[in-house]
Design a protein around this motif. Structure first.
Motif, PDB file in Angstrom:
ATOM      1  N   LEU A 108       0.819  -1.219   0.000  1.00 21.61           N
ATOM      2  CA  LEU A 108       0.000   0.000   0.000  1.00 21.61           C
ATOM      3  C   LEU A 108       0.850   1.266   0.000  1.00 21.61           C
ATOM      4  O   LEU A 108       0.318   2.378  -0.033  1.00 21.61           O
ATOM      5  CB  LEU A 108      -0.923   0.003   1.220  1.00 21.61           C
ATOM      6  CG  LEU A 108      -2.015  -1.066   1.234  1.00 21.61           C
ATOM      7  CD1 LEU A 108      -2.742  -1.072   2.574  1.00 21.61           C
ATOM      8  CD2 LEU A 108      -3.006  -0.857   0.093  1.00 21.61           C
ATOM      9  N   GLY A 109       2.177   1.090   0.072  1.00 25.38           N
ATOM     10  CA  GLY A 109       3.079   2.233  -0.004  1.00 25.38           C
ATOM     11  C   GLY A 109       3.506   2.814   1.332  1.00 25.38           C
ATOM     12  O   GLY A 109       4.082   3.906   1.369  1.00 25.38           O
ATOM     13  N   TYR A 110       3.261   2.101   2.424  1.00 23.55           N
ATOM     14  CA  TYR A 110       3.623   2.607   3.751  1.00 23.55           C
ATOM     15  C   TYR A 110       4.897   1.948   4.253  1.00 23.55           C
ATOM     16  O   TYR A 110       5.255   0.828   3.849  1.00 23.55           O
ATOM     17  CB  TYR A 110       2.473   2.373   4.737  1.00 23.55           C
ATOM     18  CG  TYR A 110       1.186   3.019   4.288  1.00 23.55           C
ATOM     19  CD1 TYR A 110       1.111   4.392   4.068  1.00 23.55           C
ATOM     20  CD2 TYR A 110       0.048   2.253   4.040  1.00 23.55           C
ATOM     21  CE1 TYR A 110      -0.061   4.986   3.623  1.00 23.55           C
ATOM     22  CE2 TYR A 110      -1.127   2.840   3.597  1.00 23.55           C
ATOM     23  CZ  TYR A 110      -1.173   4.208   3.384  1.00 23.55           C
ATOM     24  OH  TYR A 110      -2.330   4.794   2.939  1.00 23.55           O
ATOM     25  N   ALA A 111       5.589   2.650   5.139  1.00 19.06           N
ATOM     26  CA  ALA A 111       6.869   2.184   5.650  1.00 19.06           C
ATOM     27  C   ALA A 111       6.675   1.143   6.744  1.00 19.06           C
ATOM     28  O   ALA A 111       5.709   1.192   7.513  1.00 19.06           O
ATOM     29  CB  ALA A 111       7.678   3.363   6.199  1.00 19.06           C
ATOM     30  N   ILE A 112       7.630   0.205   6.810  1.00 20.92           N
ATOM     31  CA  ILE A 112       7.678  -0.802   7.866  1.00 20.92           C
ATOM     32  C   ILE A 112       9.111  -0.853   8.390  1.00 20.92           C
ATOM     33  O   ILE A 112      10.027  -0.324   7.751  1.00 20.92           O
ATOM     34  CB  ILE A 112       7.269  -2.200   7.348  1.00 20.92           C
ATOM     35  CG1 ILE A 112       8.263  -2.686   6.273  1.00 20.92           C
ATOM     36  CG2 ILE A 112       5.848  -2.191   6.820  1.00 20.92           C
ATOM     37  CD1 ILE A 112       8.085  -4.136   5.853  1.00 20.92           C
ATOM     38  N   VAL A 180      13.248  -0.596  16.066  1.00 15.55           N
ATOM     39  CA  VAL A 180      12.954   0.817  15.823  1.00 15.55           C
ATOM     40  C   VAL A 180      12.846   1.534  17.162  1.00 15.55           C
ATOM     41  O   VAL A 180      11.925   1.255  17.940  1.00 15.55           O
ATOM     42  CB  VAL A 180      11.649   0.983  15.026  1.00 15.55           C
ATOM     43  CG1 VAL A 180      11.329   2.463  14.832  1.00 15.55           C
ATOM     44  CG2 VAL A 180      11.753   0.272  13.678  1.00 15.55           C
ATOM     45  N   PRO A 181      13.756   2.464  17.464  1.00 13.65           N
ATOM     46  CA  PRO A 181      13.619   3.217  18.709  1.00 13.65           C
ATOM     47  C   PRO A 181      12.409   4.140  18.628  1.00 13.65           C
ATOM     48  O   PRO A 181      12.332   5.001  17.738  1.00 13.65           O
ATOM     49  CB  PRO A 181      14.931   4.014  18.787  1.00 13.65           C
ATOM     50  CG  PRO A 181      15.430   4.096  17.388  1.00 13.65           C
ATOM     51  CD  PRO A 181      14.945   2.864  16.680  1.00 13.65           C
ATOM     52  N   PRO A 182      11.438   3.982  19.514  1.00 12.38           N
ATOM     53  CA  PRO A 182      10.198   4.760  19.392  1.00 12.38           C
ATOM     54  C   PRO A 182      10.377   6.207  19.846  1.00 12.38           C
ATOM     55  O   PRO A 182      10.869   6.460  20.941  1.00 12.38           O
ATOM     56  CB  PRO A 182       9.235   4.011  20.310  1.00 12.38           C
ATOM     57  CG  PRO A 182      10.104   3.342  21.322  1.00 12.38           C
ATOM     58  CD  PRO A 182      11.389   3.016  20.629  1.00 12.38           C
ATOM     59  N   ARG A 183       9.991   7.105  19.016  1.00 10.54           N
ATOM     60  CA  ARG A 183      10.065   8.529  19.385  1.00 10.54           C
ATOM     61  C   ARG A 183       9.133   8.801  20.564  1.00 10.54           C
ATOM     62  O   ARG A 183       7.973   8.406  20.557  1.00 10.54           O
ATOM     63  CB  ARG A 183       9.699   9.414  18.199  1.00 10.54           C
ATOM     64  CG  ARG A 183       9.762  10.909  18.506  1.00 10.54           C
ATOM     65  CD  ARG A 183       9.929  11.715  17.239  1.00 10.54           C
ATOM     66  NE  ARG A 183      11.239  11.504  16.633  1.00 10.54           N
ATOM     67  CZ  ARG A 183      11.682  12.132  15.532  1.00 10.54           C
ATOM     68  NH1 ARG A 183      10.881  12.989  14.906  1.00 10.54           N
ATOM     69  NH2 ARG A 183      12.883  11.890  15.050  1.00 10.54           N
ATOM     70  N   ARG A 263      15.009   7.839  14.805  1.00 10.74           N
ATOM     71  CA  ARG A 263      16.218   8.137  14.031  1.00 10.74           C
ATOM     72  C   ARG A 263      15.938   9.043  12.849  1.00 10.74           C
ATOM     73  O   ARG A 263      16.793   9.855  12.474  1.00 10.74           O
ATOM     74  CB  ARG A 263      16.860   6.830  13.543  1.00 10.74           C
ATOM     75  CG  ARG A 263      17.302   5.895  14.658  1.00 10.74           C
ATOM     76  CD  ARG A 263      17.614   4.502  14.150  1.00 10.74           C
ATOM     77  NE  ARG A 263      16.433   3.851  13.579  1.00 10.74           N
ATOM     78  CZ  ARG A 263      16.389   2.552  13.250  1.00 10.74           C
ATOM     79  NH1 ARG A 263      17.449   1.780  13.456  1.00 10.74           N
ATOM     80  NH2 ARG A 263      15.292   2.042  12.748  1.00 10.74           N
ATOM     81  N   ASP A 264      14.754   8.908  12.249  1.00  9.85           N
ATOM     82  CA  ASP A 264      14.485   9.678  11.030  1.00  9.85           C
ATOM     83  C   ASP A 264      13.079  10.264  10.974  1.00  9.85           C
ATOM     84  O   ASP A 264      12.721  10.922   9.991  1.00  9.85           O
ATOM     85  CB  ASP A 264      14.733   8.816   9.787  1.00  9.85           C
ATOM     86  CG  ASP A 264      13.928   7.513   9.780  1.00  9.85           C
ATOM     87  OD1 ASP A 264      12.981   7.393  10.578  1.00  9.85           O
ATOM     88  OD2 ASP A 264      14.270   6.610   8.992  1.00  9.85           O
TER      89      ASP A 264
END
Length: 312
Positions: A108-112, A180-183, A263-264
């Motif tokens: 669907l075009g979303y990041a994982i 993934v370090p959670p913001r 991170r981003d």
């Protein structure tokens, strides 16, 4: 058929709030425990015109002879017999495979989170080439944070492979995933109903603790540490993404989980949950009870079936 609605479920206590809400609304329903159920593929008509599946992936933690895959066949059978099945076999098939969930989300075009899937634990080291530690190894079928371990280095992962201490998945598929370090130290769980946004929770995420279930049934477990949560309104882009994911799955009720990568700043979707017990103490957290909205949807499905029978 002896009732308007049947609810297929596995856990004996989780759905008492739903049952109580249905009784308050005067909707006739029958409970179908999954544990000792059997059916005839050449018979066994649907127990009601509308069936709601409340089958939990965490069922394998409570019973080795769990009914996850049995339920998929049963729901498909009832649908072929003419029932309206909510959160049906196609939803259960996605709910029971994190690998399929992630493929759907990226489609669907979303990041994982960066992820590799393997079907043999010994292949994890090869799959990890080019990935940065720490890494998570996840069971493809999990529940309540089960089957997730974090590895700080290749040596640590190699020892776990050699010692046979990797997580296990009931389908033998494992995921190797970037941690993934959670913001802000939180993840967001976005609940949907009928493919539309229902509510969202910001849930505290601590280090190696991966059991982030916010429902009554989870919070009441002995020895389970309390988790912080609060109701939030996510950015419109995250709401839209969650709705599109739910619609692509065909999920009538369930949640989508997303973490903002510290991170981003990229929002990375990582879980689709076809079982929603709803938040504990909803009146305190949300100010309203989402069970009432679920019952509205069930009542509409029942009415639609009644209209079909009347016009036939």
């Amino acid at each position: 058929m002896t009732a308007d609605l049947a609810i297929l479920y596995e856990h004996p206590l989780w759905f008492e709030p739903l049952f109580a809400a249905l009784e308050r609304r005067g909707i006739g329903f029958i409970k179908i425990p999954l544990g000792d159920h059997h059916f005839d593929p050449a018979g066994s008509p649907p127990p009601a015109p509308v069936i709601l599946s409340r089958v939990a992936m965490s069922g394998f933690l409570r019973e080795p002879e769990h009914g996850i895959f049995y339920a998929e066949a049963l729901l498909d059978h009832w649908r072929r017999q003419g029932a309206t099945v909510l959160n049906g076999p196609e939803v259960l098939a996605i709910d029971s495979s994190k690998a399929r969930q992630l493929s759907l989300i990226t489609g669907l075009g979303y990041a994982i989170p960066e992820t590799r899937a393997v079907h043999r634990g010994r292949d994890l080291l090869a799959a990890a080439e080019g990935m940065a530690y720490p890494l998570l190894v996840k069971a493809n079928i999990g529940g309540a944070g089960a089957g997730i371990l974090r590895y700080a280095s290749r040596d640590e992962l190699a020892r776990s492979v050699a010692d046979g201490t990797l997580p296990d998945s009931i389908d033998k598929v494992l995921l190797l995933q970037d941690y993934v370090p959670p913001r802000g130290g939180t993840i967001t769980r976005i609940e949907t109903l009928g493919g539309k946004f229902l509510y969202a929770l910001e849930v505290e995420s601590k280090g190696d603790a991966f059991d982030l279930c916010p429902a009554d049934a989870c919070l009441a477990q002995p020895g389970r540490a309390a988790i912080g949560m609060r109701a939030v309104t996510p950015p419109p882009a995250l709401i839209e993404a969650s709705e599109k994911i739910a619609q692509a799955v065909g999920m009538d009720v369930g949640g989508v989980e997303v973490v903002v990568d510290d991170r981003d700043g990229v929002a990375r979707f990582y879980d689709i949950n076809g079982l929603s017990n709803f938040v504990a103490k909803p009146l305190d957290v949300l100010g309203w009870d989402p069970h009432e909205r679920l019952i509205d949807m069930l009542a509409a499905a029942i009415a639609a079936r009644s209209d079909t029978r009347t016009s036939a």
